[in-house]
Design a protein around this motif. Structure first.
Motif, PDB file in Angstrom:
ATOM      1  N   ALA A 113       0.854  -1.183   0.000  1.00 45.17           N
ATOM      2  CA  ALA A 113       0.000   0.000   0.000  1.00 45.17           C
ATOM      3  C   ALA A 113       0.888   1.231   0.000  1.00 45.17           C
ATOM      4  CB  ALA A 113      -0.902   0.003   1.232  1.00 45.17           C
ATOM      5  N   GLU A 114       0.427   2.308  -0.617  1.00 41.55           N
ATOM      6  CA  GLU A 114       1.224   3.528  -0.732  1.00 41.55           C
ATOM      7  C   GLU A 114       1.327   4.232   0.624  1.00 41.55           C
ATOM      8  OE1 GLU A 114       2.805   4.373  -3.473  1.00 41.55           O
ATOM      9  OE2 GLU A 114       1.964   2.648  -4.542  1.00 41.55           O
ATOM     10  N   LYS A 115       2.382   5.037   0.724  1.00 43.42           N
ATOM     11  CA  LYS A 115       2.659   5.705   1.993  1.00 43.42           C
ATOM     12  C   LYS A 115       1.483   6.567   2.467  1.00 43.42           C
ATOM     13  CE  LYS A 115       6.003   8.915   3.957  1.00 43.42           C
ATOM     14  NZ  LYS A 115       7.107   9.823   3.636  1.00 43.42           N
ATOM     15  N   HIS A 116       0.798   7.222   1.505  1.00 42.90           N
ATOM     16  CA  HIS A 116      -0.273   8.132   1.950  1.00 42.90           C
ATOM     17  C   HIS A 116      -1.394   7.361   2.651  1.00 42.90           C
ATOM     18  CE1 HIS A 116      -3.181   7.177  -1.294  1.00 42.90           C
ATOM     19  NE2 HIS A 116      -2.095   6.953  -2.017  1.00 42.90           N
ATOM     20  N   ILE A 117      -1.561   6.089   2.300  1.00 43.51           N
ATOM     21  CA  ILE A 117      -2.577   5.274   2.987  1.00 43.51           C
ATOM     22  C   ILE A 117      -2.137   5.010   4.426  1.00 43.51           C
ATOM     23  CG2 ILE A 117      -3.630   2.969   3.077  1.00 43.51           C
ATOM     24  CD1 ILE A 117      -3.682   3.046   0.002  1.00 43.51           C
ATOM     25  N   TRP A 118      -0.861   4.652   4.601  1.00 44.34           N
ATOM     26  CA  TRP A 118      -0.354   4.415   5.965  1.00 44.34           C
ATOM     27  C   TRP A 118      -0.411   5.680   6.800  1.00 44.34           C
ATOM     28  CZ3 TRP A 118      -0.454  -0.339   7.256  1.00 44.34           C
ATOM     29  CH2 TRP A 118      -0.160  -1.353   6.325  1.00 44.34           C
ATOM     30  N   GLU A 119      -0.130   6.823   6.166  1.00 49.59           N
ATOM     31  CA  GLU A 119      -0.166   8.090   6.918  1.00 49.59           C
ATOM     32  C   GLU A 119      -1.534   8.328   7.525  1.00 49.59           C
ATOM     33  OE1 GLU A 119       1.219  10.777   3.909  1.00 49.59           O
ATOM     34  OE2 GLU A 119       3.245  10.843   4.763  1.00 49.59           O
ATOM     35  N   VAL A 120      -2.564   7.933   6.780  1.00 52.27           N
ATOM     36  CA  VAL A 120      -3.926   8.098   7.296  1.00 52.27           C
ATOM     37  C   VAL A 120      -4.206   7.065   8.388  1.00 52.27           C
ATOM     38  CG1 VAL A 120      -6.373   7.948   6.696  1.00 52.27           C
ATOM     39  CG2 VAL A 120      -4.768   9.092   5.142  1.00 52.27           C
ATOM     40  N   LEU A 121      -3.746   5.840   8.178  1.00 50.14           N
ATOM     41  CA  LEU A 121      -4.107   4.750   9.098  1.00 50.14           C
ATOM     42  C   LEU A 121      -3.354   4.799  10.434  1.00 50.14           C
ATOM     43  CD1 LEU A 121      -4.294   1.681   6.658  1.00 50.14           C
ATOM     44  CD2 LEU A 121      -6.216   2.796   7.832  1.00 50.14           C
ATOM     45  N   LEU A 122      -2.093   5.201  10.401  1.00 48.99           N
ATOM     46  CA  LEU A 122      -1.267   5.035  11.609  1.00 48.99           C
ATOM     47  C   LEU A 122      -1.781   5.749  12.868  1.00 48.99           C
ATOM     48  CD1 LEU A 122       2.476   4.669  10.596  1.00 48.99           C
ATOM     49  CD2 LEU A 122       0.663   2.966  10.840  1.00 48.99           C
ATOM     50  N   PRO A 123      -2.378   6.932  12.754  1.00 50.16           N
ATOM     51  CA  PRO A 123      -2.870   7.554  13.999  1.00 50.16           C
ATOM     52  C   PRO A 123      -3.900   6.714  14.752  1.00 50.16           C
ATOM     53  CG  PRO A 123      -2.791   9.162  12.223  1.00 50.16           C
ATOM     54  CD  PRO A 123      -2.504   7.838  11.601  1.00 50.16           C
ATOM     55  N   VAL A 124      -4.588   5.822  14.073  1.00 49.28           N
ATOM     56  CA  VAL A 124      -5.572   4.984  14.773  1.00 49.28           C
ATOM     57  C   VAL A 124      -5.111   3.524  14.842  1.00 49.28           C
ATOM     58  CG1 VAL A 124      -7.580   6.442  14.321  1.00 49.28           C
ATOM     59  CG2 VAL A 124      -6.891   4.710  12.613  1.00 49.28           C
ATOM     60  N   THR A 125      -3.832   3.264  14.478  1.00 48.81           N
ATOM     61  CA  THR A 125      -3.320   1.894  14.429  1.00 48.81           C
ATOM     62  C   THR A 125      -2.163   1.743  15.415  1.00 48.81           C
ATOM     63  OG1 THR A 125      -3.889   1.766  12.091  1.00 48.81           O
ATOM     64  CG2 THR A 125      -2.311   0.138  12.914  1.00 48.81           C
ATOM     65  N   ASP A 126      -2.205   0.709  16.255  1.00 51.19           N
ATOM     66  CA  ASP A 126      -1.142   0.508  17.249  1.00 51.19           C
ATOM     67  C   ASP A 126       0.019  -0.315  16.729  1.00 51.19           C
ATOM     68  OD1 ASP A 126      -2.344   1.874  19.518  1.00 51.19           O
ATOM     69  OD2 ASP A 126      -3.883   0.331  19.352  1.00 51.19           O
ATOM     70  N   GLY A 127      -0.231  -1.168  15.759  1.00 51.04           N
ATOM     71  CA  GLY A 127       0.867  -1.976  15.259  1.00 51.04           C
ATOM     72  C   GLY A 127       0.486  -2.691  13.972  1.00 51.04           C
ATOM     73  N   VAL A 128       1.531  -3.029  13.197  1.00 49.28           N
ATOM     74  CA  VAL A 128       1.296  -3.730  11.934  1.00 49.28           C
ATOM     75  C   VAL A 128       2.160  -4.982  11.892  1.00 49.28           C
ATOM     76  CG1 VAL A 128       1.372  -3.568   9.415  1.00 49.28           C
ATOM     77  CG2 VAL A 128       0.828  -1.526  10.774  1.00 49.28           C
ATOM     78  N   MET A 129       1.523  -6.074  11.510  1.00 49.08           N
ATOM     79  CA  MET A 129       2.251  -7.313  11.250  1.00 49.08           C
ATOM     80  C   MET A 129       2.332  -7.441   9.745  1.00 49.08           C
ATOM     81  SD  MET A 129       0.280  -9.456  14.123  1.00 49.08           S
ATOM     82  CE  MET A 129      -1.175  -8.548  13.743  1.00 49.08           C
ATOM     83  N   LEU A 130       3.546  -7.570   9.245  1.00 53.68           N
ATOM     84  CA  LEU A 130       3.723  -7.436   7.822  1.00 53.68           C
ATOM     85  C   LEU A 130       4.380  -8.662   7.216  1.00 53.68           C
ATOM     86  CD1 LEU A 130       4.204  -4.167   6.267  1.00 53.68           C
ATOM     87  CD2 LEU A 130       5.677  -5.966   5.433  1.00 53.68           C
TER      88      LEU A 130
END
Lengths: 239, 512
Positions: A113-130
């Protein structure tokens, strides 16, 4: 209002393998990879009659049934970020609800996913398993049909924001598990995140499509070799 | 036709029993030469048909079934009967306790309660190094298992993590003993995550401890309570005179008709017969055996009659519900249908209200009433499920399992338990198990027991046996192993459905 609805492949009230503690897991339908080794190929198409339509409110109701028992919520897939608008709405709703805000929110993603998507998601996301399928781009295209450029960018970005919980390597004998590939992968990951937590998933042919069913499964010796190499290269947090 | 003499001869000559097991067996045979306490013909008939059951306690009860001496008091006041002064240090306390246990009776002949050992010993460990504490407690722990080889012998750990509790858990993981059985009192705020993680990792090693809901227990029993034997929660300084139980499956079968008739006539009739049997046994114990006036534990104030009650057990709820549903023309079953689950709760709550309304003599420990108990079975039970449990082999997934059984738990002040079998995914994520335990208590569970599929221990009804000891039969050192062998052979407790909490690598959607 489509963003408030999702195509859902499955819901699991308790999971012990999708992040820390006992978790509620939502599997979204649809993936932007087409991995030969996929264990749940029925979750790949964006639309299927088997998927169910859920609103954010409907998912919250389900979460509340599990509430006393869980540490948090994980959204997996398919690929969770394909329906990123819903994902944001869901996590934002969890963080805003007085009875749910203590839950941790995790995403299980292929990283594509593009960075701009992560920028939106991260404030409400505690962690990512990738998932990192393979470091070499040509091998990546062969195994997934897609380039891994975005995946590698995602790993670096998440690490820089302190949101990379775990990188998972699905290792397939003869496909992506040579000593050299493993060493390069470990070195690359350590550059991105010196304290990276790596989880090794062993390929099993159960559930995969016919073209991958002839691949060898991971043996006990393979497992030992994987963890030896990772440890030698300096991966401290290996699960 | 076997005569009592044949039974005695068989007991004396049976090579599979140890000396002590033969002595206990002979005492039981002798006791049963006496006539049982008098009851009505209807009561005798229900007992003979095993619709109601006295747990084969013996015809002439001369000691309470379960007693919980006030060890805290005896350590500080000493004992005239034992000729022991108050304990001054850890060595004194450990020796004192071993002596106490050897003089504490119960239905099995072994003590069912060793005290809340962490709290009991804490006052004596201030000047003891960690190393010494470990070494001394280790000898003591080995003594418990070798001197009191009975898996019903039980200790409790307090809600607050402390040096002694930490040492006990470490010893458990090292020694892998059957004795003592252990319950950890869990309080939502006082009990730390670190403590629970330590305890959960101990379960992974040896199947112990049980986790009990301290808030719920204190609300029912007050501050001074403990879980003893096979999770019976009772008052310290008191206990239970007897345990009499009603087989709900046989009760349903003894009456005709459907749900309405069951509640209107069949159930109250057999509940009263159960109470009658209980009453006659309590009266014999209190009025004729003179235990409560003659025994030194009572004379020294370590037990008092006014902290006793009696346990009113039920079992076979699952079969009772399923048969009643069938009679109502439904194929719904307990644990798999909201309607069946609602009926199950109607049954347990009706019984709870009945027991709370029926005066029982010498039960001042519970305001003159018996205490409801979900009886977890004995090795002779065939084709009938323990207590309020879901039949072994038909358990639903963990979430549904907990939702089905936890609603009953608040009704059973003197104990209820469900054994949940987990697979190895739990070992990699102990926090998940802690989450489930805390959640279960918030949701109203009283006792949480789980079994890890891959270790050497197996929970039978609430006590443990080692699979490796079962393989060595006959010649087991623990008396309880014999009971366990019967349960594995007859009731398939080794075939509980293991909770494989799903991962995305094996999503249910993939297999549906």
């Amino acid at each position: 209002m489509r963003a408030h609805h999702a195509q859902v492949a499955d819901v699991i009230q308790f999971s012990w393998v999708d992040g820390p503690g006992n978790r509620f897991v939502l599997f979204l339908q649809g993936c932007n990879f087409n991995c030969l080794a996929c264990h749940n190929p029925q979750t790949i198409p964006l639309q299927t009659p088997r998927a169910k339509d859920y609103s954010v409110e409907e998912v919250l109701t389900k979460i509340r049934e599990s509430l006393p028992y869980i540490t948090g919520v994980t959204v997996s897939g398919g690929e969770a970020t394909v329906q990123h608008e819903f994902l944001f709405d869901l996590f934002a709703a969890i963080k805003a609800a007085p009875d749910l805000k203590q839950l941790t929110t995790f995403i299980d993603s292929n990283g594509n996913a593009e960075k701009h998507i992560w920028e939106v998601l991260l404030p409400v996301t505690d962690g990512v398993m990738l998932d990192l399928k393979v470091l070499d781009n040509e091998r990546h295209i062969a195994l997934t049909t897609q380039s891994n450029t975005a995946v590698l960018e995602t790993i670096k970005y998440l690490a820089s924001r302190g949101k990379l919980y775990e990188v998972r390597l699905l290792l397939i004998p003869g496909q992506n598990d040579s000593d050299e590939e493993l060493r390069k992968t470990a070195q690359w990951l350590l550059r991105a995140d010196p304290s990276v937590r790596v989880k090794i998933n062993a390929f099993m042919s159960h559930g995969v499509r016919a073209s991958a069913r002839t691949w060898a499964e991971v043996s006990d010796e393979d497992r030992l070799r994987y963890s030896q190499i990772m440890t030698e290269e300096g991966i401290l947090d290996l699960v | 036709m076997f005569t009592p003499l044949d039974d005695i001869r068989a007991m004396v000559t049976n090579p599979k029993y140890t000396y002590r097991q033969r002595v206990a067996g002979l005492a039981n045979l002798a006791e049963n030469l006496l006539d049982p306490p008098t009851v009505s013909d209807e009561c005798t008939s229900a007992l003979e048909k095993r619709i109601i059951c006295d747990m084969y306690e013996g015809n002439a009860p001369y000691r309470p079934r379960y007693l919980l001496p006030d060890y805290d008091r005896v350590l500080t006041q000493g004992s005239a009967f034992l000729e022991l002064p108050p304990a001054q240090n850890l060595d004194d306390a450990l020796a004192f306790l071993l002596i106490m246990y050897s003089q504490t009776p119960s239905i099995t002949g072994y003590p069912v309660y060793f005290g809340d050992l962490d709290t009991l010993l804490l006052p004596y460990v201030d000047h003891v190094s960690d190393e010494d504490l470990y070494a001394k407690l280790k000898r003591f722990w080995i003594s418990l298992d070798r001197m009191f080889p009975d898996a019903f012998a039980h200790t409790n750990l307090s809600p607050v993590y402390n040096r002694v509790a930490r040492t006990i858990l470490a010893l458990e993981r090292e020694l892998l003993q059957v004795v003592p059985n252990i319950s950890l009192k869990v309080e939502p705020i006082l009990t730390s995550n670190e403590y629970l993680l330590d305890a959960v990792s101990t379960v992974f090693a040896c199947g112990k401890p049980h986790f009990i809901n301290d808030e719920m227990m204190q609300a029912d029993l007050g501050h001074d309570y403990a879980a003893v034997s096979c999770y019976n929660s009772l008052k310290i300084g008191g206990g239970s005179h007897t345990l009499v139980r009603i087989n709900l499956k046989e009760t349903v079968l003894a009456g005709g008709g459907g749900v309405d008739e069951f509640f209107a006539t069949t159930l109250p009739h057999y509940l009263e017969l159960t109470a009658e049997l209980m009453e006659s046994r309590i009266k014999f114990l209190v009025e004729e055996s003179h235990f409560y006036t003659s025994h030194w534990l009572a004379q020294e104030g370590l037990l008092s009659l006014d902290r006793f009650s009696a346990m009113f057990g039920i079992f076979g709820l699952a079969e009772a519900v399923n048969i009643l549903m069938e009679r109502e023309g439904s194929s719904d079953t307990y644990g798999h249908s909201a309607k069946a689950d609602d009926l199950s709760y109607r049954i347990t709550s009706t019984i709870a209200a009945w027991v709370a309304n029926r005066p029982m003599p010498y039960c001042e420990g519970n305001d003159g009433r018996a205490m409801l108990h979900s009886q977890s079975g004995i090795d002779l039970d065939l084709g009938v499920t323990a207590g309020t449990r879901i039949p072994i082999g038909s358990e639903p997934p963990l979430f549904e399992h907990l939702k089905t059984v936890s609603r009953h738990h608040h009704l059973f002040a003197s104990g209820i338990s469900d054994v949940l079998s987990f697979d190895d995914t739990a070992v990699k994520n102990p926090q998940a198990v802690v989450d489930v335990i805390r959640g279960a208590f918030k949701d109203g569970m009283r006792d949480f027991t789980f079994n890890l599929d891959s270790n050497d221990f197996i929970r039978i009804t609430g006590y443990l046996v080692r699979k490796s000891d079962l393989a060595k039969m006959p010649s087991a050192r623990h008396a309880s192993t014999y009971l366990g062998a019967g349960s594995v052979a007859d009731s398939h407790v080794d075939q509980r459905i293991v909770k494989r909490v799903m991962s995305h690598e094996s999503s249910p959607r993939a297999s549906s």
